[in-house]
Motif scaffolding. Structure first.
Motif, short mmCIF file in Angstrom:
data_model
loop_
_atom_site.label_atom_id
_atom_site.label_comp_id
_atom_site.label_asym_id
_atom_site.label_seq_id
_atom_site.Cartn_x
_atom_site.Cartn_y
_atom_site.Cartn_z
N LYS A 54 0.82 -1.21 0.00
CA LYS A 54 0.00 0.00 0.00
C LYS A 54 0.85 1.26 0.00
O LYS A 54 0.46 2.29 -0.57
N TRP A 55 2.01 1.19 0.64
CA TRP A 55 2.85 2.37 0.80
C TRP A 55 3.80 2.61 -0.38
O TRP A 55 4.50 3.63 -0.41
N MET A 56 3.85 1.72 -1.35
CA MET A 56 4.88 1.80 -2.39
C MET A 56 4.86 3.11 -3.18
O MET A 56 5.90 3.58 -3.65
N MET A 57 3.71 3.70 -3.35
CA MET A 57 3.59 4.92 -4.15
C MET A 57 3.68 6.20 -3.31
O MET A 57 3.57 7.29 -3.85
N ARG A 58 3.90 6.07 -2.01
CA ARG A 58 3.99 7.25 -1.14
C ARG A 58 5.44 7.55 -0.81
O ARG A 58 6.15 6.71 -0.24
N SER A 59 5.90 8.75 -1.12
CA SER A 59 7.29 9.12 -0.83
C SER A 59 7.54 9.27 0.66
O SER A 59 8.68 9.13 1.13
#
Length: 419
Positions: free
Chosen positions: A67-72
């Motif tokens: 889920k976090w892969m696209m959040r910097s």
């Protein structure tokens, strides 16, 4: 007794050297830096936390990571850049999920055992490292996180650790400086905090006074084993040297994998970057607003420690990006914002950022024991719990070496003086 080379002067290296000296061995400690504890043991979160002994091999963490892969600004960041080491390591990580419970219990037992070893080292060596024995408070924003932690409590209890469930009112009473709304938490009275760098430097200095040789600015160029012992070739400030020892202990953090390969062993450590900030509490209002209780915010994956009156350490995040030590602004910003949200009266004008590479094994368990060849040993791969576990694993490996080398003739010392 034996003459032992210890490679690496971070927290695992210096505690290993001290434990070997205490058993009567001759020790030469090598490090590529000018001083001890200049890499992963420089500015970590500061927690000596048996309460954080749960290994990461759990499907809930895998789901969160996706889920976090696209959040910097996500607590966990996974680079998709091709890397055989990274992807093979991750496959082994997933294969270790069925062993989550067993490894969490074993880690808890090691963490509890480490407490008294570490306190004894500090006492015997006369080290002041900003120790605070106020316990650690885990806080959870929602029921889901709290209930997962309650399930983990059963594993911690099997390992000998009891955590006390606390309500939002209890959280406010335990740490009045903490602002925010929380569903609940858990408090572990026996946990503590301290400055890993001050401890490591102090123990390295005490080891030298006790008779160890510290060869700093020494880049290991070759390790080899034969019937006569272990040969260590190294570059010391531009000059090549060779030395022989009865045994070698690899305590080199993320460099351990490459060194182990020279000795015929596979030690599959991957560098997982973590970040920290140290807030300079320069004014009375900030010192009053900063917490003394050590905290772990499970949702943000952030830990804190008060290091004396004038410093507040905040650490977190996990970044899978290889041997990259860059300090990225977008990874530091969430730590600063977290401080400003939960301690609004504490000034964040003077903040020192840092990044270090945690040496992680795929199963989250440290590599402690003998290698394939006689005289080769490992005390490495502690991941995010090096500060917590090192004193216990140092005692374990020193006891093993003591048993293996009892009664043997000691080789000559390294033919150079440390500066």
């Amino acid at each position: 007794m034996a003459h032992i080379a210890v490679i690496g002067a971070g927290i695992t290296g210096v505690t290993t050297a001290w434990s070997l000296l205490g058993r009567g061995h001759d020790v030469t400690l090598f490090d590529k830096n000018r001083y001890a504890a200049m890499e992963t043991s420089f500015a970590n979160g500061g927690q000596l936390s048996a309460s954080n002994a749960e290994v990461w091999n759990h499907w809930s963490n895998v789901v969160k990571g996706i889920k976090w892969m696209m959040r910097s600004d996500a607590p966990l960041k996974f680079s998709l850049a091709p890397s055989w080491h990274k992807y093979s390591w991750m496959a082994e990580f997933l294969a270790s999920i069925p062993h989550h419970d067993r490894n969490t219990v074993a880690t808890t037992r090691m963490a509890i055992a480490a407490r008294e070893h570490l306190f004894a080292m500090a006492r015997d060596a006369g080290i002041d490292f900003d120790l605070e024995r106020r316990g650690i408070l885990h806080v959870y924003a929602d029921r889901t996180g709290f209930e997962h932690a309650a399930n983990v409590n059963r594993l911690l209890a099997r390992g000998g650790l009891m955590r006390e469930a606390v309500s939002p009112a209890d959280i406010r009473a335990l740490e009045p400086a903490l602002k925010g709304e929380f569903f609940g938490g858990f408090y572990t009275q026996g946990d503590s905090t301290g400055d890993i760098h001050k401890f490591s430097v102090g123990l390295a200095d005490a080891s030298v006074k006790r008779g160890a040789i510290f060869v700093n600015e020494a880049a290991i160029t070759r390790l080899s084993r034969d019937q006569g012992g272990v040969a260590v070739a190294f570059d010391h400030r531009g000059s090549a040297h060779d030395a022989r020892f009865d045994a070698v202990v690899i305590c080199a953090g993320t460099a351990s994998r490459a060194l182990a390969a020279q000795l015929g062993d596979r030690v599959n450590i991957y560098p997982v970057k973590g970040y920290s900030i140290t807030v300079d509490l320069a004014d009375a209002a900030s010192r009053e607003a900063a917490p003394w209780m050590s905290l772990l915010d499970d949702d943000a994956k952030i830990v804190t420690s008060r290091l004396g009156a004038d410093r507040f350490r905040v650490a977190g995040t996990a970044e899978f990006a290889g041997f990259n030590r860059d300090i990225r602004a977008e990874r530091i910003a969430p730590l600063v914002k977290w401080c400003e949200r939960h301690f609004p009266a504490m000034r964040t004008e003077h903040v020192t950022p840092w990044a270090g590479l945690r040496p992680m094994m795929p199963n989250m368990m440290p590599k402690v024991g003998a290698g394939r060849a006689p005289g080769v040993y490992y005390n490495t791969g502690h991941g995010h719990l090096g500060w917590t576990l090192s004193a216990a694993t140092a005692d374990m490996i020193a006891a093993r070496i003591n048993a293996d080398h009892a009664g043997r003739t000691t080789m000559g010392s390294v033919a150079m003086a440390a500066e």
